[in-house]
Design a protein around this motif. Sequence first.
Motif, PDB file in Angstrom:
ATOM      1  N   PRO A  81       0.763  -1.184   0.157  1.00 32.85           N
ATOM      2  CA  PRO A  81       0.076  -0.124  -0.134  1.00 32.85           C
ATOM      3  C   PRO A  81       1.003   1.150   0.182  1.00 32.85           C
ATOM      4  CG  PRO A  81      -1.215  -1.721   1.483  1.00 32.85           C
ATOM      5  CD  PRO A  81       0.338  -2.098   0.926  1.00 32.85           C
ATOM      6  N   ASP A  82       1.927   1.256   0.736  1.00 31.83           N
ATOM      7  CA  ASP A  82       2.774   2.521   0.911  1.00 31.83           C
ATOM      8  C   ASP A  82       3.259   2.881  -0.711  1.00 31.83           C
ATOM      9  OD1 ASP A  82       2.179   3.298   3.429  1.00 31.83           O
ATOM     10  OD2 ASP A  82       4.125   2.509   4.160  1.00 31.83           O
ATOM     11  N   ALA A  83       3.727   1.611  -1.243  1.00 32.30           N
ATOM     12  CA  ALA A  83       4.372   1.960  -2.606  1.00 32.30           C
ATOM     13  C   ALA A  83       3.491   2.346  -3.440  1.00 32.30           C
ATOM     14  CB  ALA A  83       4.858   0.438  -2.925  1.00 32.30           C
ATOM     15  N   MET A  84       2.253   1.839  -3.399  1.00 30.77           N
ATOM     16  CA  MET A  84       1.125   2.477  -4.387  1.00 30.77           C
ATOM     17  C   MET A  84       0.675   3.847  -4.019  1.00 30.77           C
ATOM     18  SD  MET A  84      -0.817   1.680  -6.956  1.00 30.77           S
ATOM     19  CE  MET A  84      -0.527  -0.039  -6.976  1.00 30.77           C
ATOM     20  N   THR A  85       0.886   4.346  -2.732  1.00 33.94           N
ATOM     21  CA  THR A  85       0.591   5.561  -2.620  1.00 33.94           C
ATOM     22  C   THR A  85       1.493   6.661  -3.225  1.00 33.94           C
ATOM     23  OG1 THR A  85      -0.606   4.903  -0.357  1.00 33.94           O
ATOM     24  CG2 THR A  85       0.260   7.064  -0.681  1.00 33.94           C
ATOM     25  N   LEU A  86       2.773   6.131  -2.889  1.00 30.09           N
ATOM     26  CA  LEU A  86       3.791   6.911  -3.449  1.00 30.09           C
ATOM     27  C   LEU A  86       3.824   6.933  -5.172  1.00 30.09           C
ATOM     28  CD1 LEU A  86       6.746   5.843  -0.888  1.00 30.09           C
ATOM     29  CD2 LEU A  86       5.591   8.191  -1.213  1.00 30.09           C
ATOM     30  N   MET A 189      11.129   1.627   5.329  1.00 27.96           N
ATOM     31  CA  MET A 189      11.830   2.215   3.925  1.00 27.96           C
ATOM     32  C   MET A 189      13.271   2.849   4.065  1.00 27.96           C
ATOM     33  SD  MET A 189       9.336   5.484   3.442  1.00 27.96           S
ATOM     34  CE  MET A 189       7.675   4.185   3.390  1.00 27.96           C
ATOM     35  N   ARG A 190      13.911   2.605   3.303  1.00 28.50           N
ATOM     36  CA  ARG A 190      15.155   3.258   3.321  1.00 28.50           C
ATOM     37  C   ARG A 190      15.649   4.163   1.978  1.00 28.50           C
ATOM     38  NH1 ARG A 190      19.882  -0.034   3.214  1.00 28.50           N
ATOM     39  NH2 ARG A 190      18.711  -1.338   1.906  1.00 28.50           N
ATOM     40  N   VAL A 191      16.114   5.321   2.140  1.00 22.94           N
ATOM     41  CA  VAL A 191      16.471   6.147   0.963  1.00 22.94           C
ATOM     42  C   VAL A 191      17.981   5.778   0.616  1.00 22.94           C
ATOM     43  CG1 VAL A 191      17.115   8.311   0.079  1.00 22.94           C
ATOM     44  CG2 VAL A 191      15.062   8.154   1.510  1.00 22.94           C
ATOM     45  N   LEU A 192      17.752   5.084  -0.674  1.00 31.19           N
ATOM     46  CA  LEU A 192      19.362   4.570  -1.191  1.00 31.19           C
ATOM     47  C   LEU A 192      20.003   5.709  -1.875  1.00 31.19           C
ATOM     48  CD1 LEU A 192      18.320   0.833  -2.311  1.00 31.19           C
ATOM     49  CD2 LEU A 192      19.013   1.680  -0.088  1.00 31.19           C
ATOM     50  N   ARG A 193      19.424   6.695  -2.446  1.00 25.37           N
ATOM     51  CA  ARG A 193      20.030   7.636  -3.097  1.00 25.37           C
ATOM     52  C   ARG A 193      19.080   8.868  -2.851  1.00 25.37           C
ATOM     53  NH1 ARG A 193      20.957   7.337  -9.570  1.00 25.37           N
ATOM     54  NH2 ARG A 193      18.569   7.888  -9.442  1.00 25.37           N
ATOM     55  N   GLU A 194      19.731  10.061  -2.477  1.00 24.36           N
ATOM     56  CA  GLU A 194      18.863  11.268  -2.193  1.00 24.36           C
ATOM     57  C   GLU A 194      18.795  11.899  -3.767  1.00 24.36           C
ATOM     58  OE1 GLU A 194      20.707  13.558   0.794  1.00 24.36           O
ATOM     59  OE2 GLU A 194      20.097  12.409   2.217  1.00 24.36           O
ATOM     60  N   GLY A 195      17.750  12.307  -4.162  1.00 25.83           N
ATOM     61  CA  GLY A 195      17.591  12.824  -5.216  1.00 25.83           C
ATOM     62  C   GLY A 195      16.397  14.091  -5.399  1.00 25.83           C
ATOM     63  N   ILE A 202       8.117  12.614   0.553  1.00 24.83           N
ATOM     64  CA  ILE A 202       7.836  11.372   0.811  1.00 24.83           C
ATOM     65  C   ILE A 202       6.931  11.102   2.151  1.00 24.83           C
ATOM     66  CG2 ILE A 202       8.630   9.091   1.143  1.00 24.83           C
ATOM     67  CD1 ILE A 202      11.171   9.593  -0.374  1.00 24.83           C
ATOM     68  N   ASP A 203       7.391  11.695   3.278  1.00 25.46           N
ATOM     69  CA  ASP A 203       6.668  11.637   4.462  1.00 25.46           C
ATOM     70  C   ASP A 203       5.578  12.541   4.407  1.00 25.46           C
ATOM     71  OD1 ASP A 203       8.659  10.306   5.642  1.00 25.46           O
ATOM     72  OD2 ASP A 203       9.790  12.044   6.669  1.00 25.46           O
ATOM     73  N   ALA A 204       5.281  13.452   3.592  1.00 27.84           N
ATOM     74  CA  ALA A 204       4.084  14.274   3.399  1.00 27.84           C
ATOM     75  C   ALA A 204       2.932  13.460   2.781  1.00 27.84           C
ATOM     76  CB  ALA A 204       4.195  15.440   2.879  1.00 27.84           C
ATOM     77  N   ALA A 205       3.556  12.825   1.714  1.00 30.30           N
ATOM     78  CA  ALA A 205       2.581  11.961   0.924  1.00 30.30           C
ATOM     79  C   ALA A 205       1.983  10.924   1.648  1.00 30.30           C
ATOM     80  CB  ALA A 205       3.368  11.605  -0.567  1.00 30.30           C
ATOM     81  N   LEU A 206       2.958  10.263   2.334  1.00 32.65           N
ATOM     82  CA  LEU A 206       2.231   9.073   3.152  1.00 32.65           C
ATOM     83  C   LEU A 206       1.291   9.690   4.314  1.00 32.65           C
ATOM     84  CD1 LEU A 206       5.600   6.892   3.388  1.00 32.65           C
ATOM     85  CD2 LEU A 206       3.603   6.315   1.992  1.00 32.65           C
ATOM     86  N   ASN A 207       1.653  10.691   5.083  1.00 37.07           N
ATOM     87  CA  ASN A 207       0.739  11.172   5.985  1.00 37.07           C
ATOM     88  C   ASN A 207      -0.314  11.563   5.603  1.00 37.07           C
ATOM     89  OD1 ASN A 207       2.884  10.811   7.995  1.00 37.07           O
ATOM     90  ND2 ASN A 207       3.655  12.646   7.589  1.00 37.07           N
TER      91      ASN A 207
END
Length: 211
Positions: A81-86, A189-195, A202-207
């Motif tokens: 679900p989090d992946a689909m939201t993002l 979830m982990r950020v592998l590369r900041e871009g 990301i946090d705002a979209a999930l919240n």
Amino acid sequence: MYDLRLDDALQRQIETAVDVLANGGVVGIPTDTLYGLAACAFNESAVLKVFELKGRPDGMALPLLLSDVEDAKRCAEEVPPDAMTLAEHFWPGALTLVLRKGAEVPYAVTAGLDTVALRVPDHPVPRAVSRALGAPITGTSANLSGRPGLTSAAAVRAEFGDAIDFVLDWGDAPGGVASTILDLCGDEMRVLREGAVSQEDIDAALNQNSE
């Protein structure tokens, strides 16, 4: 967002690119930032040609470009679900999601890993190519490994010469900030590369979705 004008010349180039990809070839295409090397992601021999063309080490996985959000379900074992939201919030755009790979994705794409990096690009050409092909395409940069990324079709032709099957020319790619890579396979979830997409975005979209 880009304005894709499907004039006859561009449409012919897309049709040529799709024909090459359907027959196992490799095509240079413009993407959000640089020109990339596209191969049909479900064709293992075509994927291996990308590695050979770039001189890319075998242990480095390739990201995949999709035509729309629904394509993620073909490439991933599961889309949480989090992946689909993002995906629904940031695609098309500069967020790459790392998920458990689906059975259709060969291990050549993932360098033997059980995870795959997916993105719907904010550029209409790779989306149009993937849609017409009916499959995701590889999205690695169109340059020899260790060399700078390229932003024009002419530079890609000069870099690879006759070794590349076709280069789709739709003007210069704009360069800019690469996508953020977010791994959603673990407990957290982990950020592998900041871009281009920030952790705050990301946090705002999930919240927002949980409210």
